[in-house]
Design a protein around this motif. Structure first.
Motif, short mmCIF file in Angstrom:
data_model
loop_
_atom_site.label_atom_id
_atom_site.label_comp_id
_atom_site.label_asym_id
_atom_site.label_seq_id
_atom_site.Cartn_x
_atom_site.Cartn_y
_atom_site.Cartn_z
N ARG A 42 0.83 -1.20 0.00
CA ARG A 42 0.00 0.00 0.00
C ARG A 42 0.87 1.25 0.00
O ARG A 42 2.06 1.21 0.31
N ASP A 43 0.24 2.37 -0.31
CA ASP A 43 0.88 3.69 -0.27
C ASP A 43 0.90 4.13 1.18
O ASP A 43 -0.15 4.26 1.82
N SER A 44 2.06 4.38 1.74
CA SER A 44 2.15 4.74 3.15
C SER A 44 1.51 6.09 3.46
O SER A 44 1.16 6.35 4.61
N GLU A 45 1.35 6.93 2.45
CA GLU A 45 0.70 8.22 2.68
C GLU A 45 -0.82 8.12 2.62
O GLU A 45 -1.51 9.08 2.91
N ASN A 46 -1.34 6.94 2.25
CA ASN A 46 -2.78 6.72 2.18
C ASN A 46 -3.10 5.34 2.77
O ASN A 46 -3.57 4.45 2.06
N PRO A 47 -2.84 5.15 4.06
CA PRO A 47 -3.02 3.82 4.66
C PRO A 47 -4.45 3.31 4.64
O PRO A 47 -4.67 2.10 4.70
N ALA A 48 -5.43 4.18 4.53
CA ALA A 48 -6.82 3.75 4.46
C ALA A 48 -7.23 3.41 3.02
O ALA A 48 -8.32 2.89 2.79
N GLY A 49 -6.37 3.71 2.08
CA GLY A 49 -6.66 3.46 0.67
C GLY A 49 -6.49 1.99 0.31
O GLY A 49 -6.27 1.14 1.17
N PRO A 50 -6.58 1.69 -0.96
CA PRO A 50 -6.51 0.30 -1.40
C PRO A 50 -5.10 -0.28 -1.25
O PRO A 50 -4.11 0.45 -1.20
N ALA A 51 -5.06 -1.59 -1.17
CA ALA A 51 -3.79 -2.32 -1.13
C ALA A 51 -3.77 -3.30 -2.29
O ALA A 51 -4.80 -3.86 -2.65
N LEU A 52 -2.61 -3.49 -2.87
CA LEU A 52 -2.42 -4.52 -3.88
C LEU A 52 -2.10 -5.82 -3.17
O LEU A 52 -1.29 -5.83 -2.23
N ILE A 53 -2.69 -6.93 -3.61
CA ILE A 53 -2.49 -8.22 -2.97
C ILE A 53 -1.81 -9.16 -3.97
O ILE A 53 -2.27 -9.30 -5.10
N PHE A 54 -0.73 -9.80 -3.53
CA PHE A 54 0.02 -10.71 -4.38
C PHE A 54 0.18 -12.06 -3.70
O PHE A 54 0.28 -12.14 -2.48
N THR A 55 0.26 -13.12 -4.50
CA THR A 55 0.61 -14.43 -3.97
C THR A 55 2.10 -14.45 -3.69
O THR A 55 2.85 -13.58 -4.17
N ALA A 56 2.55 -15.46 -2.97
CA ALA A 56 3.99 -15.58 -2.69
C ALA A 56 4.78 -15.74 -3.99
O ALA A 56 5.85 -15.16 -4.14
N ALA A 57 4.26 -16.49 -4.94
CA ALA A 57 4.96 -16.69 -6.22
C ALA A 57 5.06 -15.38 -7.00
O ALA A 57 6.10 -15.08 -7.59
N GLU A 58 3.99 -14.60 -7.00
CA GLU A 58 4.02 -13.30 -7.68
C GLU A 58 5.02 -12.37 -7.02
O GLU A 58 5.77 -11.66 -7.69
N TRP A 59 5.04 -12.36 -5.69
CA TRP A 59 5.98 -11.52 -4.95
C TRP A 59 7.42 -11.93 -5.23
O TRP A 59 8.28 -11.09 -5.47
N ASP A 60 7.68 -13.23 -5.22
CA ASP A 60 9.02 -13.73 -5.50
C ASP A 60 9.48 -13.32 -6.90
O ASP A 60 10.64 -12.95 -7.10
N ALA A 61 8.57 -13.37 -7.88
CA ALA A 61 8.92 -12.97 -9.24
C ALA A 61 9.24 -11.48 -9.28
O ALA A 61 10.20 -11.06 -9.95
N PHE A 62 8.46 -10.67 -8.57
CA PHE A 62 8.72 -9.23 -8.52
C PHE A 62 10.07 -8.93 -7.87
O PHE A 62 10.88 -8.17 -8.41
N VAL A 63 10.33 -9.52 -6.72
CA VAL A 63 11.59 -9.28 -6.01
C VAL A 63 12.77 -9.74 -6.87
O VAL A 63 13.79 -9.05 -6.97
N GLY A 64 12.64 -10.90 -7.50
CA GLY A 64 13.70 -11.39 -8.38
C GLY A 64 13.97 -10.44 -9.53
O GLY A 64 15.12 -10.15 -9.86
N GLY A 65 12.90 -9.91 -10.13
CA GLY A 65 13.05 -8.95 -11.22
C GLY A 65 13.71 -7.67 -10.75
O GLY A 65 14.56 -7.10 -11.44
N ALA A 66 13.34 -7.21 -9.56
CA ALA A 66 13.95 -5.99 -9.02
C ALA A 66 15.44 -6.21 -8.77
O ALA A 66 16.27 -5.34 -9.09
N LYS A 67 15.79 -7.36 -8.23
CA LYS A 67 17.21 -7.65 -7.97
C LYS A 67 18.01 -7.77 -9.26
O LYS A 67 19.18 -7.42 -9.30
N ASP A 68 17.35 -8.25 -10.32
CA ASP A 68 18.03 -8.42 -11.62
C ASP A 68 18.06 -7.14 -12.45
O ASP A 68 18.59 -7.12 -13.54
N GLY A 69 17.44 -6.07 -11.94
CA GLY A 69 17.45 -4.80 -12.64
C GLY A 69 16.40 -4.67 -13.73
O GLY A 69 16.47 -3.76 -14.56
#
Length: 71
Positions: free
Chosen positions: A40-67
């Motif tokens: 979520r956006d820390s400046e809007n904690p009452a706003g919406p949050a994006l929800i990801f599965t563990a596999a989706e999160w792992d793919a995102f983190v891996g992509g971020a680490k790989d540039g």
């Protein structure tokens, strides 16, 4: 992002990204809840949050680490 996945985030323990600027516009928080990850956006904690599965999160983190998201 997982369609239809709904979580109770009322007790979530939100973590602020170490890459978030203290006074900047790009601050996010992450919570690990019931085998899913919420973002979520820390400046809007009452706003919406994006929800990801563990596999989706792992793919995102891996992509971020790989540039994959570097400008």
């Amino acid at each position: 992002m997982t369609k239809g996945l709904r979580l109770d985030l009322s007790r979530a323990q939100w973590l602020t990204s170490t890459r978030s600027a203290a006074n900047g516009d790009n601050r996010v928080e992450v919570a690990f809840v019931d085998e899913a990850i919420a973002v979520r956006d820390s400046e809007n904690p009452a706003g919406p949050a994006l929800i990801f599965t563990a596999a989706e999160w792992d793919a995102f983190v891996g992509g971020a680490k790989d540039g994959e998201f570097d400008l």
